[in-house]
Write a protein that holds these residues in place. Sequence first.
Motif, PDB file in Angstrom:
ATOM      1  N   VAL A 154      -3.171  -8.783  -2.599  1.00  0.00           N
ATOM      2  CA  VAL A 154      -1.751  -8.148  -2.391  1.00  0.00           C
ATOM      3  C   VAL A 154      -1.252  -7.954  -1.096  1.00  0.00           C
ATOM      4  O   VAL A 154      -1.890  -6.910  -0.827  1.00  0.00           O
ATOM      5  CB  VAL A 154      -1.314  -7.264  -3.417  1.00  0.00           C
ATOM      6  CG1 VAL A 154       0.079  -6.595  -3.305  1.00  0.00           C
ATOM      7  CG2 VAL A 154      -1.222  -7.770  -5.027  1.00  0.00           C
ATOM      8  N   SER A 158       3.803 -10.986  -1.050  1.00  0.00           N
ATOM      9  CA  SER A 158       3.265 -11.185  -2.060  1.00  0.00           C
ATOM     10  C   SER A 158       4.597 -11.116  -3.214  1.00  0.00           C
ATOM     11  O   SER A 158       5.396 -10.334  -3.033  1.00  0.00           O
ATOM     12  CB  SER A 158       2.416 -10.407  -2.841  1.00  0.00           C
ATOM     13  OG  SER A 158       1.236 -10.628  -2.076  1.00  0.00           O
ATOM     14  N   THR A 161       5.830 -10.804  -9.371  1.00  0.00           N
ATOM     15  CA  THR A 161       4.775 -11.327 -10.285  1.00  0.00           C
ATOM     16  C   THR A 161       3.414 -11.276  -9.940  1.00  0.00           C
ATOM     17  O   THR A 161       2.813 -10.714 -10.611  1.00  0.00           O
ATOM     18  CB  THR A 161       5.374 -12.691 -10.588  1.00  0.00           C
ATOM     19  OG1 THR A 161       6.670 -13.026 -11.235  1.00  0.00           O
ATOM     20  CG2 THR A 161       4.326 -13.290 -11.613  1.00  0.00           C
ATOM     21  N   GLN A 162       3.094 -11.602  -8.734  1.00  0.00           N
ATOM     22  CA  GLN A 162       1.685 -11.356  -8.097  1.00  0.00           C
ATOM     23  C   GLN A 162       1.451 -10.000  -8.207  1.00  0.00           C
ATOM     24  O   GLN A 162       0.197  -9.420  -8.453  1.00  0.00           O
ATOM     25  CB  GLN A 162       1.413 -12.125  -6.802  1.00  0.00           C
ATOM     26  CG  GLN A 162       1.730 -13.719  -6.868  1.00  0.00           C
ATOM     27  CD  GLN A 162       1.598 -13.966  -5.421  1.00  0.00           C
ATOM     28  OE1 GLN A 162       2.451 -13.644  -4.669  1.00  0.00           O
ATOM     29  NE2 GLN A 162       1.219 -15.089  -5.289  1.00  0.00           N
ATOM     30  N   LYS A 165       0.593  -8.620 -11.783  1.00  0.00           N
ATOM     31  CA  LYS A 165      -0.839  -9.355 -12.457  1.00  0.00           C
ATOM     32  C   LYS A 165      -1.680  -8.419 -11.609  1.00  0.00           C
ATOM     33  O   LYS A 165      -2.939  -8.278 -12.354  1.00  0.00           O
ATOM     34  CB  LYS A 165      -0.728 -10.596 -11.929  1.00  0.00           C
ATOM     35  CG  LYS A 165       0.134 -11.725 -12.766  1.00  0.00           C
ATOM     36  CD  LYS A 165      -0.218 -13.020 -12.325  1.00  0.00           C
ATOM     37  CE  LYS A 165       0.543 -14.159 -13.192  1.00  0.00           C
ATOM     38  NZ  LYS A 165       0.366 -15.501 -12.679  1.00  0.00           N
TER      39      LYS A 165
END
Length: 210
Positions: A154, A158, A161-162, A165
């Motif tokens: 990250v 980014s 959503t990333q 996660k």
Amino acid sequence: MKLTNALLISLCVSGVSLFYLGSVSAKDSDSLTSKNSASIAPAMTISLKPIAQAKPSLSVLALDSEGLRVVNKSTGATRAIAFGTKEADVVSILTNLRGKPRNRGVNQECGAGPLGFASWADGLSLQFNKGRFAGWKVDGRSQGANKLTTIDGVGTGSTRTQLNKAYTVKVSQSSLGTEFSAGSLGGLLSGSKPADRVTSLWSGITCFFR
């Protein structure tokens, strides 16, 4: 960038041993600093020689909620540069890895008191409190900033959503914009949609005017 991120992500799933120099716990400061303690404890006394002599061509710098990490590309081993490490040691290590800082000085206008800083052209800026490494910030507007990531991959650029996660994220609106916290990491998003991106990332003591 993809190779670097893949390397950093693989370290998390392969169970690589981590070598810690020390850490500090987060504590609320005032509105001009990030939500971390204004008092940075000295790092544990462990030799920095292996990091100071790291070969730039074989090393990747990773962002960390408790400081920075130097990752060996060949072995996957990591070494921590923890908050609380002496300023001179941190600047020496990073100068070896990425060249001299573009700017160095002291910011007198921070709620935590005067903070020393060192910054590089790719948007990485380090903060120092009373001669100790106290925080870092990455400005995503700088060219090359998106190459600086955490071990989870990250960084600025980014998507939300990333980010979700990789971390448990809390998002709020502040005078800075769409602000998020992910444990001891903080940052800004370009908006509130899943496809919006991280525009700034930080940890430790960082001076903001809210």
